[in-house]
Design a protein around this motif. Structure first.
Motif, PDB file in Angstrom:
ATOM      1  N   ASN A   1      50.528  30.690   7.609  1.00  0.00           N
ATOM      2  CA  ASN A   1      49.739  29.807   8.470  1.00  0.00           C
ATOM      3  C   ASN A   1      49.563  30.383   9.869  1.00  0.00           C
ATOM      4  O   ASN A   1      48.875  29.782  10.703  1.00  0.00           O
ATOM      5  CB  ASN A   1      50.406  28.436   8.574  1.00  0.00           C
ATOM      6  N   MET A   2      50.191  31.499  10.156  1.00  0.00           N
ATOM      7  CA  MET A   2      50.153  32.084  11.499  1.00  0.00           C
ATOM      8  C   MET A   2      48.722  32.349  11.941  1.00  0.00           C
ATOM      9  O   MET A   2      47.916  32.901  11.204  1.00  0.00           O
ATOM     10  CB  MET A   2      50.957  33.393  11.495  1.00  0.00           C
ATOM     11  N   ASP A   3      48.417  31.924  13.172  1.00  0.00           N
ATOM     12  CA  ASP A   3      47.077  32.151  13.710  1.00  0.00           C
ATOM     13  C   ASP A   3      47.187  32.636  15.152  1.00  0.00           C
ATOM     14  O   ASP A   3      48.262  32.543  15.769  1.00  0.00           O
ATOM     15  CB  ASP A   3      46.226  30.887  13.629  1.00  0.00           C
TER      16      ASP A   3
ATOM     17  N   LYS B   1      46.159  31.545  18.178  1.00  0.00           N
ATOM     18  CA  LYS B   1      46.562  30.606  19.216  1.00  0.00           C
ATOM     19  C   LYS B   1      48.051  30.286  19.125  1.00  0.00           C
ATOM     20  O   LYS B   1      48.770  30.260  20.137  1.00  0.00           O
ATOM     21  CB  LYS B   1      45.738  29.318  19.085  1.00  0.00           C
ATOM     22  N   GLN B   2      48.541  30.057  17.917  1.00  0.00           N
ATOM     23  CA  GLN B   2      49.962  29.792  17.706  1.00  0.00           C
ATOM     24  C   GLN B   2      50.806  30.979  18.168  1.00  0.00           C
ATOM     25  O   GLN B   2      51.815  30.818  18.867  1.00  0.00           O
ATOM     26  CB  GLN B   2      50.199  29.528  16.212  1.00  0.00           C
ATOM     27  N   THR B   3      50.387  32.175  17.785  1.00  0.00           N
ATOM     28  CA  THR B   3      51.109  33.385  18.172  1.00  0.00           C
ATOM     29  C   THR B   3      51.146  33.528  19.689  1.00  0.00           C
ATOM     30  O   THR B   3      52.178  33.894  20.275  1.00  0.00           O
ATOM     31  CB  THR B   3      50.443  34.617  17.539  1.00  0.00           C
ATOM     32  N   GLN B   4      50.034  33.246  20.343  1.00  0.00           N
ATOM     33  CA  GLN B   4      49.962  33.338  21.804  1.00  0.00           C
ATOM     34  C   GLN B   4      50.993  32.435  22.465  1.00  0.00           C
ATOM     35  O   GLN B   4      51.720  32.854  23.378  1.00  0.00           O
ATOM     36  CB  GLN B   4      48.559  32.966  22.263  1.00  0.00           C
ATOM     37  N   GLU B   5      51.085  31.166  22.005  1.00  0.00           N
ATOM     38  CA  GLU B   5      52.021  30.224  22.615  1.00  0.00           C
ATOM     39  C   GLU B   5      53.470  30.628  22.345  1.00  0.00           C
ATOM     40  O   GLU B   5      54.336  30.515  23.218  1.00  0.00           O
ATOM     41  CB  GLU B   5      51.759  28.810  22.086  1.00  0.00           C
ATOM     42  N   ILE B   6      53.752  31.109  21.131  1.00  0.00           N
ATOM     43  CA  ILE B   6      55.118  31.532  20.790  1.00  0.00           C
ATOM     44  C   ILE B   6      55.546  32.701  21.662  1.00  0.00           C
ATOM     45  O   ILE B   6      56.672  32.729  22.185  1.00  0.00           O
ATOM     46  CB  ILE B   6      55.188  31.888  19.290  1.00  0.00           C
ATOM     47  N   ILE B   7      54.658  33.674  21.848  1.00  0.00           N
ATOM     48  CA  ILE B   7      55.005  34.843  22.669  1.00  0.00           C
ATOM     49  C   ILE B   7      55.181  34.438  24.125  1.00  0.00           C
ATOM     50  O   ILE B   7      56.114  34.905  24.808  1.00  0.00           O
ATOM     51  CB  ILE B   7      53.934  35.938  22.515  1.00  0.00           C
ATOM     52  N   ARG B   8      54.325  33.569  24.633  1.00  0.00           N
ATOM     53  CA  ARG B   8      54.458  33.124  26.027  1.00  0.00           C
ATOM     54  C   ARG B   8      55.812  32.481  26.279  1.00  0.00           C
ATOM     55  O   ARG B   8      56.414  32.673  27.333  1.00  0.00           O
ATOM     56  CB  ARG B   8      53.334  32.149  26.371  1.00  0.00           C
ATOM     57  N   ILE B   9      56.267  31.688  25.314  1.00  0.00           N
ATOM     58  CA  ILE B   9      57.596  31.070  25.454  1.00  0.00           C
ATOM     59  C   ILE B   9      58.685  32.128  25.330  1.00  0.00           C
ATOM     60  O   ILE B   9      59.642  32.167  26.109  1.00  0.00           O
ATOM     61  CB  ILE B   9      57.783  29.971  24.391  1.00  0.00           C
ATOM     62  N   GLY B  10      58.554  33.023  24.350  1.00  0.00           N
ATOM     63  CA  GLY B  10      59.592  34.024  24.097  1.00  0.00           C
ATOM     64  C   GLY B  10      59.834  34.949  25.269  1.00  0.00           C
ATOM     65  O   GLY B  10      60.986  35.258  25.598  1.00  0.00           O
TER      66      GLY B  10
ATOM     67  N   TYR C   1      42.863  38.627  16.462  1.00  0.00           N
ATOM     68  CA  TYR C   1      44.025  38.658  17.349  1.00  0.00           C
ATOM     69  C   TYR C   1      43.813  39.512  18.600  1.00  0.00           C
ATOM     70  O   TYR C   1      44.564  39.402  19.557  1.00  0.00           O
ATOM     71  CB  TYR C   1      45.240  39.215  16.596  1.00  0.00           C
ATOM     72  N   VAL C   2      42.822  40.389  18.582  1.00  0.00           N
ATOM     73  CA  VAL C   2      42.715  41.401  19.630  1.00  0.00           C
ATOM     74  C   VAL C   2      42.630  40.780  21.013  1.00  0.00           C
ATOM     75  O   VAL C   2      43.445  41.057  21.908  1.00  0.00           O
ATOM     76  CB  VAL C   2      41.515  42.331  19.369  1.00  0.00           C
ATOM     77  N   ASP C   3      41.640  39.932  21.241  1.00  0.00           N
ATOM     78  CA  ASP C   3      41.452  39.351  22.576  1.00  0.00           C
ATOM     79  C   ASP C   3      42.623  38.454  22.965  1.00  0.00           C
ATOM     80  O   ASP C   3      43.035  38.426  24.125  1.00  0.00           O
ATOM     81  CB  ASP C   3      40.144  38.555  22.616  1.00  0.00           C
ATOM     82  N   THR C   4      43.165  37.732  21.986  1.00  0.00           N
ATOM     83  CA  THR C   4      44.275  36.810  22.276  1.00  0.00           C
ATOM     84  C   THR C   4      45.517  37.565  22.728  1.00  0.00           C
ATOM     85  O   THR C   4      46.124  37.237  23.751  1.00  0.00           O
ATOM     86  CB  THR C   4      44.600  35.964  21.035  1.00  0.00           C
TER      87      THR C   4
END
Length: 879
Positions: free
Chosen positions: A609-611, A613-622, A643-646
């Motif tokens: 289910n990884m997308d 926007k989700q990846t962006q928020e997870i990395i920002r927190i990490g 994923y490139v631009d995100t």
């Protein structure tokens, strides 16, 4: 060792056993190795303790000598005809009586009938210790090379040995000891330890012996016994070269930084032509199509112009001065062209012509003639058999092959083969931007070391890669690489790891010191990162050129599949990194972005289910975690484009990020886009982890170098307090044990004043406080000697405050040393160190009731700028 042995050693160092006399005698007898008693005498003269030896002639002398030494003893054959004594029955151990000595004496004489026996050696039986092997050999490129390892099966079967090009420093000796797999045995097990200081001194003495005695070709000290106090060489063999090869001295030249070779204002091309398909055409076309801004002088006696540029019959017809000449004429005409360039006074010659030493004896003779010619003047020559230089920052492409559009980059590449460099440039220019590519060909004059030194000083280059088939600059390469790697990452791919046929050698040291082992040793001690293959080289180049270095070992992994997360985890720990541990409040913030059935842990497994926007928020927190120092993102290849631009838009807070896409080779368009956004993409999580490990290793190397430089700044900081000498130095990762003892010596009250909470020296806190990054903080310790042991009595820290030129100061002094001016002296030294580090403001926070510290800060002109509850906030402006 007993007093009888001590008296013997003194006698064995008499005038008859001076090193010069021993070598002279062996030379006169045309011997290629020394007998054991001669070898040990030379070691003793070099400050290396041995078991010594008495050489006797008769059985009765053997018994008399054994009684004088005290049982048990050892008997060995002494003969110039016997090299391997043990294998042929020439060694009798642990002889405990007169009868044992008599039988051993007779057995040895019987076993070696017909041999030239000088006598029988009688030695004391050394007490058992930790067995090690130390030796040196001489490499054709690098000169003397030191070997160290544990003895017996560790060396001969497991090959647990390490090497260094000589000479070495005390720090290098320490590193050799620590990097063998058997180091825990030396450090101590089951209550047994060895004398590390004595072992370090042994390695330094062997280094000095090898450097100062070039006639000594190989040395084996095998075994040397290591004890809790001291060490002793039990057996030793020295092999000789009465006509040692002396490295030719580099011709005396004026200061030469090669600047005009890489940034010339004018270039002449000898062999330029407008005939398509010829190499002279390609060189001229590349210079013109890449819009070289300097003056061009094509040399062709049959043309008035070449590609629209005025041509000259001869280089001697050019009236203007010329910085660099590119020579691309047939090999038979090359010497005449070079002579004309030398007469013209051209300093730099780039000989792209092939057909010299690489082709056989005729070509070698022509190359020798060229070398002799340029040696007579101030000229430097690149090549022959090279493909010139590409410098994108100077719009200069000298290549013999057609080269398309290039972007300016920060990678420097030094390649021995021009075709190899062209292939790399063609294959990687979409994902990697080069600044300079230099091909060196036969390295007749300008070598890899010369160009490495230049690139090390070029501000346009931040990463340097080398492709090397051999190393001809030897010790100079070691010296240059060590200096450059302190400033920039240097990555080398050295081919020729295997040996088609190994030369016959006599010593254990030489048999284990293969060409590849010595190359690896040279790279390791200089800080050069050795790539194992081309894929590894390209992977490292991309990461080092695009991403910042990790500040620690903690890695945050985000993946769409748990299996690749496990693979990343395995390689992280195998490579000296680890999974980062997120703080509880960050885990709580991650929960809304993961399905309920998924565990909130690192690696973060988002499932299919990884997308973006989700990846962006997870990395920002990490990346907010103080334990996260780098990031690996594992992405599905079929949706990589999304994923490139995100990923490119995320603020990683100065922490490196790498991407893993399985089978990325089949989806190159989005991979190229991601690479151009500065995020390296790898096919496997293992490669991503290995790359981050090398980046972290390079940062640690720079940190150790920085610590050494700062320690030199503190070298003269010592003083007398209460009749005790106190010396200041920096705290390092080797200080875990003394740091732990220091904390235990401090009272709970002192620890509270320093840490504002209860504090205990656990192994984890010891590592965290001792293994520090000097780019982030430094810790200065006050050290003294108590009961013949070094002891820490105070520790001060300067913790840098982000990008601003400020630092936080903190200090703790053990209770027995408080109120003795040590705190003031330590603060004054730290203020001087702060100025050296370009820190402008030093801040300090103390408890209001910490009156002694308040007094010290006021004495050193700190002023209070705020009060917060029971804390005083004080500051000192160093400007």
């Amino acid at each position: 060792m007993n007093s009888k042995r001590d008296r013997y050693v003194k006698g064995s160092r008499g005038r008859q056993n001076t090193t010069a006399r021993i070598l002279g005698r062996a030379r006169s007898e045309n011997r290629e190795y020394l007998m054991e008693h001669e070898s040990k005498a030379i070691l003793e003269n070099a400050g290396i303790k041995t078991t010594g030896t008495f050489v006797i002639a008769t059985e009765e002398e053997a018994v008399h000598t054994a009684r004088a030494l005290g049982y048990p003893v050892v008997l060995k054959v002494v003969s110039p005809d016997v090299v391997h004594k043990t294998d042929s029955g020439g060694v009798k151990l642990n002889l405990g009586s007169d009868d044992d000595v008599r039988r051993a004496h007779r057995d040895i004489l019987s076993s070696f009938k017909g041999k030239n026996i000088v006598g029988i050696s009688v030695q004391e039986m050394a007490p058992a210790g930790v067995e090690a092997i130390v030796g040196f050999t001489r490499d054709e490129s690098f000169g003397p090379v030191l070997m160290f390892g544990l003895g017996g099966i560790f060396a001969e079967v497991l090959r647990d040995v390490t090497f260094r090009v000589l000479p070495i420093t005390a720090d290098a000796a320490e590193e050799m000891i620590e990097e063998i797999k058997g180091f825990p045995i030396l450090k101590g097990y089951r209550g047994h330890t060895v004398d590390m200081a004595a072992l370090r001194e042994l390695l330094l003495n062997v280094s000095t012996l090898a450097v100062t005695q070039p006639e000594l070709k190989e040395l084996d000290i095998n075994p040397v016994f290591l004890y809790p106090a001291g060490c002793v060489a039990v057996d030793a063999r020295l092999f000789l070269d009465h006509f040692p090869r002396v490295s030719p001295k580099t011709a005396s030249r004026i200061k030469d930084d090669l600047r005009a070779l890489f940034y010339p204002e004018s270039i002449a091309v000898l062999g330029a032509t407008d005939s398509r398909g010829k190499l002279g055409y390609n060189v001229m076309q590349n210079l013109l199509s890449h819009q070289f801004k300097g003056r061009l002088y094509p040399i062709n006696p049959r043309k008035e112009s070449v590609l629209g540029v005025k041509a000259y019959p001869s280089i001697l017809d050019v009236k203007d001065p010329v910085d660099t000449a590119i020579i691309i004429v047939p090999a038979a005409a090359a010497l005449k062209a070079i002579e004309d360039c030398c007469r013209k006074g051209i300093r730099y010659l780039v000989v792209e012509t092939a057909g010299f030493a690489e082709t056989g004896e005729t070509g070698r003779k022509m190359q020798t003639s060229i070398k002799d010619r340029i040696a007579t003047g101030r000229h430097r020559l690149l090549g022959p058999n090279c493909s010139g230089i590409i410098n994108t920052h100077h719009d200069m492409v000298q290549s013999i092959g057609p080269i398309g559009t290039l972007r300016k980059g920060n990678v420097g590449l030094i390649a021995q083969a021009g075709v190899y460099a062209a292939g790399i440039l063609t294959g990687l220019r979409n994902v990697l931007d080069f600044g300079i590519i230099a091909t060196i060909g036969n390295k007749m004059d300008i070598s890899e070391a010369d160009i490495l030194e230049f690139m090390g000083n070029d501000t346009n280059i931040s990463v340097i890669a080398l492709y090397m088939e051999d190393v001809t600059s030897g010790r100079r390469f070691v010296d240059v690489a060590e200096r450059v790697s302190r400033k920039k990452p240097v990555i080398a791919l050295k081919t020729g790891r295997t040996e088609a046929g190994k030369k016959v050698v006599s010593s254990h040291t030489a048999s284990m010191a293969g060409n590849d082992e010595i190359n690896s040793a040279a790279f390791r001690q200089t800080g050069v990162i050795r790539a194992r293959d081309n894929e590894h080289l390209f992977s490292l180049m991309r990461a080092f050129s695009k991403q910042p270095l990790p500040k620690g070992p903690g890695v945050f992994v985000v993946t769409y599949t748990g299996s690749l997360g496990v693979a990343a985890t395995d390689m992280l720990y195998a490579s000296g990194l680890r999974l980062a541990v997120l703080e509880p409040h960050l885990k709580e913030r991650l929960a809304p972005f993961l399905d309920d059935y998924l565990n909130i842990q690192n690696p973060v497994d988002c499932s299919f289910n990884m997308d973006p926007k989700q990846t962006q928020e997870i990395i920002r927190i990490g990346v907010e975690s103080t334990d996260v120092h780098s990031v690996i993102v594992v992405v599905q290849g079929e949706i990589l484009e999304s994923y490139v631009d995100t990923l490119a838009s995320i603020d990683y807070k100065g922490k490196p990020v790498v991407c893993c896409v399985a089978c990325k080779e089949f989806m190159m368009d989005p991979v190229i886009r991601m690479e151009r956004e500065g995020i390296p993409v790898y096919s496997t999580p293992e490669m991503a982890a290995q790359v981050l490990s090398e980046m972290y290793g390079h940062r640690r190397l720079r940190g150790r170098t920085r610590l050494a430089d700062l320690n030199r700044f503190l070298a003269d900081r010592s003083f007398e307090i209460a009749d005790r000498r106190v010396h200041l130095r920096l705290l390092t990762r080797r200080d875990i044990d003394p740091w732990t003892d220091f904390v235990r010596s401090c009272s709970p009250e002192s620890l509270w004043m320093r840490f504002l909470s209860p504090f205990a020296p656990t192994p984890e806190t010891a590592r965290r406080f001792c293994d520090i990054d000097p780019d982030e903080e430094v810790a200065v310790v006050a050290e003294t000697i108590e009961e013949d042991r070094k002891k820490l009595v105070a520790i001060a820290r300067l913790i840098k405050c982000g990008p601003i030129n400020q630092a936080e100061y903190a200090v703790i002094v053990t209770d027995s040393w408080q109120k003795k001016t040590l705190g003031r002296l330590l603060l004054e030294a730290c203020l001087d160190l702060s100025k050296h580090l370009d820190i402008r403001i030093v801040n300090a926070e103390i408890l209001q009731e910490n009156f002694p510290m308040n007094k010290v800060l006021n004495h050193c002109h700190f002023t209070m700028y705020a009060k917060e509850r029971n804390m005083l906030l004080m500051s000192r402006n160093l400007e």
